[in-house]
Motif scaffolding. Structure first.
Motif, PDB file in Angstrom:
ATOM      1  N   LEU A   4       0.814  -1.214   0.000  1.00  0.00           N
ATOM      2  CA  LEU A   4       0.000   0.000   0.000  1.00  0.00           C
ATOM      3  C   LEU A   4       0.851   1.269   0.000  1.00  0.00           C
ATOM      4  O   LEU A   4       0.348   2.344  -0.316  1.00  0.00           O
ATOM      5  CB  LEU A   4      -0.924   0.016   1.226  1.00  0.00           C
ATOM      6  N   SER A   5       2.099   1.139   0.362  1.00  0.00           N
ATOM      7  CA  SER A   5       2.961   2.311   0.495  1.00  0.00           C
ATOM      8  C   SER A   5       3.813   2.503  -0.758  1.00  0.00           C
ATOM      9  O   SER A   5       4.159   1.544  -1.449  1.00  0.00           O
ATOM     10  CB  SER A   5       3.866   2.156   1.720  1.00  0.00           C
ATOM     11  N   GLN A  11       6.717   3.248   7.370  1.00  0.00           N
ATOM     12  CA  GLN A  11       6.841   3.405   8.815  1.00  0.00           C
ATOM     13  C   GLN A  11       5.831   2.575   9.588  1.00  0.00           C
ATOM     14  O   GLN A  11       5.862   2.538  10.816  1.00  0.00           O
ATOM     15  CB  GLN A  11       6.693   4.885   9.194  1.00  0.00           C
ATOM     16  N   GLY A  12       4.916   1.902   8.885  1.00  0.00           N
ATOM     17  CA  GLY A  12       3.970   1.042   9.577  1.00  0.00           C
ATOM     18  C   GLY A  12       2.710   1.744  10.042  1.00  0.00           C
ATOM     19  O   GLY A  12       1.951   1.203  10.846  1.00  0.00           O
ATOM     20  N   ILE A  13       2.483   2.951   9.539  1.00  0.00           N
ATOM     21  CA  ILE A  13       1.284   3.718   9.913  1.00  0.00           C
ATOM     22  C   ILE A  13       0.532   4.086   8.640  1.00  0.00           C
ATOM     23  O   ILE A  13       1.117   4.639   7.701  1.00  0.00           O
ATOM     24  CB  ILE A  13       1.643   4.989  10.694  1.00  0.00           C
ATOM     25  N   LEU A  14      -0.759   3.796   8.594  1.00  0.00           N
ATOM     26  CA  LEU A  14      -1.579   4.117   7.431  1.00  0.00           C
ATOM     27  C   LEU A  14      -2.861   4.776   7.908  1.00  0.00           C
ATOM     28  O   LEU A  14      -3.494   4.300   8.855  1.00  0.00           O
ATOM     29  CB  LEU A  14      -1.910   2.848   6.640  1.00  0.00           C
TER      30      LEU A  14
END
Length: 205
Positions: A4-5, A11-14
């Motif tokens: 998705l990135s 960084q593990g945050i969406l």
């Protein structure tokens, strides 16, 4: 997460957020106009510096990169949450600058997709204010150290490849430059714009 990135090491945050534009101040005295800035990193740097230097609004002319593209947002480091940023035509920018007619009511706060109403007469809340002095960054301009930047102003920063557009030159009242003691011909657009914005801040302290 990695699929998705757009980055190789996310960084593990969406998050999915609603885009609510900040309102443009009723009386403008410091506006940034990044013209022909196509490199996302440069635009993000300019936005980040603008937020730090006290710029009130950013007007994006045609041919400038999308301020909300992922790379620009990353380079902006949170500036998008602190600055009113609007993509506008040159006619809209000229009207806003000439009349300083961007003092909208909170109820009339335009969304990014409804920009045509920004400078329109029906959206104005009252009398207009004096026009902004428009400065164009140019290597042949007057030294920024010798220029009065305390007055209400708009600052145009042109792109590195082609410089500022013809419309930008027509809108500008004066050209300003950054003195350099070394033998470099020019500065990166993000760096040059940042230096000039902080010179405005310094003079107004």
């Amino acid at each position: 997460m990695k699929s998705l990135s757009e980055t190789e090491t996310p960084q593990g945050i969406l998050a999915i957020l609603k885009l609510d534009q900040l309102p443009i101040p009723k009386l403008l005295n410091f506006v940034l106009i990044p013209d022909m800035i196509r490199e996302p990193g440069n635009l993000g740097t300019l936005l980040r510096s603008a937020a730090a230097a006290g710029v009130q609004s950013v007007f994006l002319p045609p041919e400038t990169a999308d301020a909300f593209a992922p790379k620009v947002v990353r380079a902006g480091m949170g500036a998008h949450f602190r600055l009113p940023i609007y993509a506008m035509s040159w006619d809209e920018i000229q009207q806003a600058v000439v009349s300083n007619a961007s003092h909208l009511t909170e109820q009339d706060n335009p969304r990014r997709e409804d920009l045509t109403a920004l400078p329109g007469e029906s959206k104005l809340s009252g009398a207009t204010h004096p026009r902004l002095q428009v400065f164009l960054a140019d290597m042949n301009g007057q030294s920024c150290w010798e220029t009065d930047l305390k007055k209400p102003l708009a600052l145009i920063i042109g792109g590195e490849a082609e410089g500022a557009s013809e419309q930008a030159h027509k809108l500008a009242n004066q050209k300003i430059s950054i003195p350099m003691m070394g033998k470099m011909e020019s500065l990166n657009a993000g760096v040059a714009g940042s230096v000039l914005m902080f010179e405005v801040m310094r003079q107004r302290k």
